[in-house]
Design a protein around this motif. Structure first.
Motif, PDB file in Angstrom:
ATOM      1  N   TYR A   7     -54.526 -15.652  61.321  1.00  0.00           N
ATOM      2  CA  TYR A   7     -53.465 -16.416  61.258  1.00  0.00           C
ATOM      3  C   TYR A   7     -52.019 -15.846  60.705  1.00  0.00           C
ATOM      4  O   TYR A   7     -52.306 -14.654  59.950  1.00  0.00           O
ATOM      5  N   SER A   8     -51.054 -16.278  60.672  1.00  0.00           N
ATOM      6  CA  SER A   8     -49.744 -15.717  60.102  1.00  0.00           C
ATOM      7  C   SER A   8     -49.382 -16.792  59.076  1.00  0.00           C
ATOM      8  O   SER A   8     -49.380 -17.723  59.235  1.00  0.00           O
ATOM      9  N   ILE A   9     -49.071 -16.182  58.063  1.00  0.00           N
ATOM     10  CA  ILE A   9     -48.626 -16.908  56.759  1.00  0.00           C
ATOM     11  C   ILE A   9     -47.258 -16.367  56.303  1.00  0.00           C
ATOM     12  O   ILE A   9     -47.313 -15.213  56.288  1.00  0.00           O
ATOM     13  N   GLY A  10     -46.231 -16.931  56.392  1.00  0.00           N
ATOM     14  CA  GLY A  10     -44.808 -16.387  56.100  1.00  0.00           C
ATOM     15  C   GLY A  10     -44.288 -16.492  54.900  1.00  0.00           C
ATOM     16  O   GLY A  10     -44.483 -17.817  54.444  1.00  0.00           O
ATOM     17  N   ALA A  11     -44.155 -15.464  54.012  1.00  0.00           N
ATOM     18  CA  ALA A  11     -43.371 -15.571  52.983  1.00  0.00           C
ATOM     19  C   ALA A  11     -41.928 -15.192  53.139  1.00  0.00           C
ATOM     20  O   ALA A  11     -41.569 -14.097  53.572  1.00  0.00           O
ATOM     21  N   LEU A  12     -40.761 -15.991  52.875  1.00  0.00           N
ATOM     22  CA  LEU A  12     -39.509 -15.678  53.487  1.00  0.00           C
ATOM     23  C   LEU A  12     -38.714 -16.196  52.273  1.00  0.00           C
ATOM     24  O   LEU A  12     -38.607 -17.290  51.520  1.00  0.00           O
ATOM     25  N   VAL A  13     -37.323 -15.311  52.129  1.00  0.00           N
ATOM     26  CA  VAL A  13     -36.313 -15.472  51.382  1.00  0.00           C
ATOM     27  C   VAL A  13     -35.146 -15.334  52.523  1.00  0.00           C
ATOM     28  O   VAL A  13     -35.058 -14.228  53.183  1.00  0.00           O
ATOM     29  N   LEU A  14     -34.286 -16.507  52.884  1.00  0.00           N
ATOM     30  CA  LEU A  14     -33.155 -16.301  53.278  1.00  0.00           C
ATOM     31  C   LEU A  14     -31.900 -16.523  52.669  1.00  0.00           C
ATOM     32  O   LEU A  14     -32.042 -17.451  51.506  1.00  0.00           O
TER      33      LEU A  14
END
Length: 179
Positions: A54-61
């Motif tokens: 699985y892919s779990i995204g941690a993101l800051v835009l």
């Protein structure tokens, strides 16, 4: 699921395209970009059900408009402003566990006014000693000195971006990329 450099570049390009082609406010464009990435990751995760990958995204835009920095965080991420008004932007309840886990996207929005010389640090998985190192930094010598200090307080693999606000045309000058 691991991503190749080219896949990562394509995904980042699609997120950027969503942001720049979305009409309305800056926060609405950020929200739309996050939702597009979440949809991509959730669909990819659904297609791999039963394979244990699985892919779990941690993101800051973030987007800078004038002297205002707008940011949205998803997953266990942190934003620090260092300068006239030092702050730590982090809310694990609002930001959720990450992208790709469900069709519902959890987001934590924040806004900061930047002044000439202020620094901003974006990162996921905050190393244990970084918060202390950031709080103790009263009068930073240089951007490079701040980078070295943070890297010395970390003994693992880290993904982070450190920027400094300056007067100018809005162009981004990369001083020293560290891979």
């Amino acid at each position: 699921i691991p991503y190749s450099s080219s896949e990562y570049g394509q995904i980042a390009g699609q997120v950027a395209e969503t942001f720049y082609t979305t009409g309305g406010s800056v926060t609405f464009a950020l929200k739309s970009a996050v939702e597009a990435l979440n949809t991509f990751l959730a669909e990819r995760n659904m297609a791999s059900t039963g394979k244990g990958q699985y892919s779990i995204g941690a993101l800051v835009l973030a987007a800078l408009r004038g002297d205002l920095l707008y940011s949205v965080q998803c997953g266990p991420t942190h934003v620090f402003t260092m300068g006239r008004d030092p702050r730590h932007y982090h809310d694990s309840q609002m930001a959720g566990k990450g992208l790709g886990l469900s069709q519902t996207t959890r987001m934590y929005f924040s806004q900061a006014k930047l002044h000439f010389g202020d620094r901003v640090l974006f990162c996921a998985a905050l190393p244990p000693n970084w918060e202390k190192a950031i709080v103790e930094e009263r009068h930073p010598a240089s951007l490079e000195a701040t980078r070295r200090r943070l890297m010395a307080a970390n003994d693992g693999n880290i993904s982070a971006v450190l920027i400094q606000a300056s007067e100018g045309s809005g162009a981004i000058n990369v001083i020293k990329p560290v891979l």
